[in-house]
Design an enzyme around this catalytic site. Structure first.
Site, mmCIF file in Angstrom:
data_model
loop_
_atom_site.group_PDB
_atom_site.id
_atom_site.type_symbol
_atom_site.label_atom_id
_atom_site.label_comp_id
_atom_site.label_asym_id
_atom_site.label_seq_id
_atom_site.Cartn_x
_atom_site.Cartn_y
_atom_site.Cartn_z
ATOM 1 N N LYS A 154 8.083 -4.624 7.436
ATOM 2 C CA LYS A 154 8.769 -4.640 6.145
ATOM 3 C C LYS A 154 8.960 -3.216 5.657
ATOM 4 O O LYS A 154 8.004 -2.431 5.656
ATOM 5 C CB LYS A 154 7.949 -5.420 5.118
ATOM 6 C CG LYS A 154 8.442 -5.203 3.685
ATOM 7 C CD LYS A 154 7.757 -6.076 2.685
ATOM 8 C CE LYS A 154 8.139 -5.639 1.270
ATOM 9 N NZ LYS A 154 7.629 -6.555 0.247
ATOM 10 N N LYS A 176 9.831 -0.857 2.451
ATOM 11 C CA LYS A 176 10.056 -0.731 1.015
ATOM 12 C C LYS A 176 11.278 0.150 0.823
ATOM 13 O O LYS A 176 11.266 1.340 1.147
ATOM 14 C CB LYS A 176 8.834 -0.106 0.335
ATOM 15 C CG LYS A 176 9.041 0.205 -1.140
ATOM 16 C CD LYS A 176 9.405 -1.023 -1.962
ATOM 17 C CE LYS A 176 8.193 -1.851 -2.295
ATOM 18 N NZ LYS A 176 8.527 -3.064 -3.080
ATOM 19 N N ASP A 199 13.028 -4.446 1.103
ATOM 20 C CA ASP A 199 12.791 -4.774 -0.311
ATOM 21 C C ASP A 199 13.231 -3.605 -1.187
ATOM 22 O O ASP A 199 12.435 -2.716 -1.484
ATOM 23 C CB ASP A 199 11.298 -5.062 -0.515
ATOM 24 C CG ASP A 199 10.953 -5.311 -1.977
ATOM 25 O OD1 ASP A 199 11.877 -5.469 -2.799
ATOM 26 O OD2 ASP A 199 9.747 -5.365 -2.283
ATOM 27 N N PRO A 200 14.519 -3.583 -1.617
ATOM 28 C CA PRO A 200 14.990 -2.456 -2.433
ATOM 29 C C PRO A 200 14.661 -2.580 -3.921
ATOM 30 O O PRO A 200 15.131 -1.767 -4.717
ATOM 31 C CB PRO A 200 16.512 -2.489 -2.233
ATOM 32 C CG PRO A 200 16.784 -3.526 -1.198
ATOM 33 C CD PRO A 200 15.620 -4.458 -1.228
ATOM 34 N N ASN A 201 13.875 -3.583 -4.313
ATOM 35 C CA ASN A 201 13.457 -3.739 -5.716
ATOM 36 C C ASN A 201 14.626 -3.662 -6.709
ATOM 37 O O ASN A 201 14.543 -2.965 -7.738
ATOM 38 C CB ASN A 201 12.394 -2.685 -6.085
ATOM 39 C CG ASN A 201 11.012 -3.045 -5.557
ATOM 40 O OD1 ASN A 201 10.418 -2.273 -4.814
ATOM 41 N ND2 ASN A 201 10.500 -4.215 -5.896
ATOM 42 N N HIS A 242 3.377 -11.637 -1.888
ATOM 43 C CA HIS A 242 3.578 -10.300 -2.442
ATOM 44 C C HIS A 242 2.264 -9.509 -2.406
ATOM 45 O O HIS A 242 1.187 -10.081 -2.383
ATOM 46 C CB HIS A 242 4.054 -10.467 -3.893
ATOM 47 C CG HIS A 242 4.000 -9.224 -4.711
ATOM 48 N ND1 HIS A 242 3.101 -9.032 -5.730
ATOM 49 C CD2 HIS A 242 4.753 -8.096 -4.647
ATOM 50 C CE1 HIS A 242 3.309 -7.850 -6.282
ATOM 51 N NE2 HIS A 242 4.294 -7.256 -5.641
ATOM 52 N N ASN A 279 0.389 -5.702 -4.004
ATOM 53 C CA ASN A 279 0.387 -4.376 -4.601
ATOM 54 C C ASN A 279 -0.867 -3.689 -4.055
ATOM 55 O O ASN A 279 -1.660 -4.327 -3.372
ATOM 56 C CB ASN A 279 0.372 -4.473 -6.126
ATOM 57 C CG ASN A 279 1.008 -3.246 -6.752
ATOM 58 O OD1 ASN A 279 0.817 -2.126 -6.282
ATOM 59 N ND2 ASN A 279 1.761 -3.451 -7.808
ATOM 60 N N HIS A 295 -0.788 -3.918 1.136
ATOM 61 C CA HIS A 295 -0.877 -2.450 1.127
ATOM 62 C C HIS A 295 -2.205 -1.976 1.744
ATOM 63 O O HIS A 295 -2.464 -0.775 1.803
ATOM 64 C CB HIS A 295 -0.840 -1.913 -0.310
ATOM 65 C CG HIS A 295 0.475 -2.040 -1.017
ATOM 66 N ND1 HIS A 295 1.076 -3.246 -1.280
ATOM 67 C CD2 HIS A 295 1.299 -1.088 -1.545
ATOM 68 C CE1 HIS A 295 2.204 -3.033 -1.943
ATOM 69 N NE2 HIS A 295 2.364 -1.747 -2.108
#
Ligand code: MG
Length: 409
Positions: A165, A167, A196-198, A298, A300, A327
């Site tokens: 993945k 980011k 995942d370009p947020n 998800h 963090n 992470h």
């Protein structure tokens, strides 16, 4: 059975300056450990975000938790009315009940549907670590497709991840597209990829990038939050045939129905830090299966207590068929004994020990708690600190003038 004490223990840990659309992770970040102790001296542990708001909410929650029967969690959830605070307590309750019953956490949750949980190799563009010796992996700057491939080689070589993945939302979308292309060349065109370009891409940009990915015949599992809003995702889904995943516009139960009515989402990314804790994520799993949605997970920045909780809850959720995000491999230190937990072929094997199967390392906990109290809280990883990093590193404007205005491209 009665809980005598709830401790709320903020800790500061080091992490790399990983970049995202808000800027970069602060190199000193905060987490909170929650420890419950019963009148009989039994213990349960949870972990959550370290923002001041969460710490305040947990400290207020202690008055409701102390004196409660740990089996009676629903009245507590209703009284708290705070999914983030409840999530941390719910995790500690599951750990406590598992230890009390002599059963692993996955059995407290109803049993496991898999013996190991696959995680994705979560790749970031990043700044160079200011202290390379404290980095667990890739201490150098990663600011191009080529350097991302180098980072991925280290990541896959060390942990064996089979899904990658990226980011995104950091470099120009065409450079991020080239990153996916080089990763596929390096690891094989059948390696599952995600980006995942947020929410930094417009519908037009996301449509163009998705069509290029399809022309290149890359195995993209889903696009994660490519555009900024629920309606933008609904519009994008009419243009592209890749599934759309989110941890940004569906983050609570009330948002599922409008997202389904708009046909804006295919995959919801679960997270036991909210969504009603570990037990609430089981409800999410049921809701998603009923609505024919996929479920991933998800992440963090987090430490070993959360890592163990993520593995247990993912193992107990039948609908989780995507490799989960974490992470964790980026973290160079931990609060658990014998940590960090190891990945094998990109997977965490489930512990059969009672509860989450992890113990707090008291000396590491004390050291990281002291660092929290000695360090400027503004340095912690939060949207405001990321904005500050972003303004410093990326633009000429001052911090006050910088706005996280999306879409950017
Ligand atoms: Mg995301």
């Amino acid at each position: 059975m009665q809980i005598r004490e709830m401790e709320v223990i903020p800790v500061a840990h080091r992490e790399p300056p990983l970049r995202n659309s808000w800027g970069a992770h602060s190199e000193v970040a905060a987490r909170t450990i929650v420890r419950l102790t019963t009148a009989d001296g039994e213990v349960g542990v949870g972990e959550t975000y370290g923002d001041e708001r969460v710490i305040d909410a947990l400290e207020r929650a202690a008055g409701l938790v102390e004196g409660m029967n740990p089996f009676a969690r629903k009245p507590l959830e209703l009284r708290l009315q705070d999914p983030m605070a409840y999530g941390a307590v719910d995790t500690a309750l599951v750990d406590l009940l598992g230890r009390h019953l002599g059963e692993p956490a996955y059995n407290v949750l109803g049993g496991k549907v898999r013996d190991e949980v696959a995680f994705s190799g979560y790749l970031f563009y990043k700044y160079a670590d200011s202290d390379p010796d404290s980095a667990s992996v890739a201490p150098y700057e990663v600011d191009s497709a080529e350097s991302m491939v180098e980072e991925a080689r280290e990541f896959v070589g060390e942990h064996g991840f089979r899904t990658l993945k990226v980011k995104g939302g950091v470099l120009d979308p065409d450079e991020e597209l080239r990153t996916l292309e080089l990763l596929a060349e390096e690891f094989g065109r059948d390696v599952p990829l995600r980006i995942d370009p947020n929410g930094t891409w417009s519908v037009e940009t996301a449509t163009r990038i998705a069509r290029r990915l399809r022309e290149m015949d890359l195995r993209v599992q889903f696009l994660e939050d490519p555009v900024p809003t629920m309606h933008a995702h609904a519009r994008l889904k009419r243009n592209v045939d890749y599934p759309i995943a989110t941890n940004m516009f569906v983050t609570e139960f009330d948002q599922i129905a409008p997202a389904v009515e708009l046909d804006a989402v295919d995959v919801i990314l679960s997270d036991h830090h909210y969504w009603g804790g570990m037990t609430g994520n089981l409800r999410l799993d049921d809701a998603a299966r009923t609505l024919d949605l996929g479920v991933g997970m998800h992440s963090n920045s987090h430490l070993g207590v959360s890592m163990a909780a993520m593995a247990h809850v993912a193992a107990a959720m039948p609908t989780v068929r995507y490799a989960c995000d974490t992470h964790y491999p980026w973290m160079a230190e931990d609060v658990i004994e014998g940590g960090p937990l190891a990945f094998e072929d990109g997977c965490i094997a489930l512990s059969d020990e009672p509860g989450l199967g992890v113990e707090l390392d008291e000396s590491e906990l004390a050291r990281m708690r002291e660092r929290y109290h000695e360090t400027d809280p503004l340095a912690y990883s939060s949207v405001s600190s990321m904005a500050a990093e972003y303004a410093d590193a990326e633009t000429e404007v001052g911090r006050a003038a910088w706005l996280p205005n999306k879409p950017r491209w």
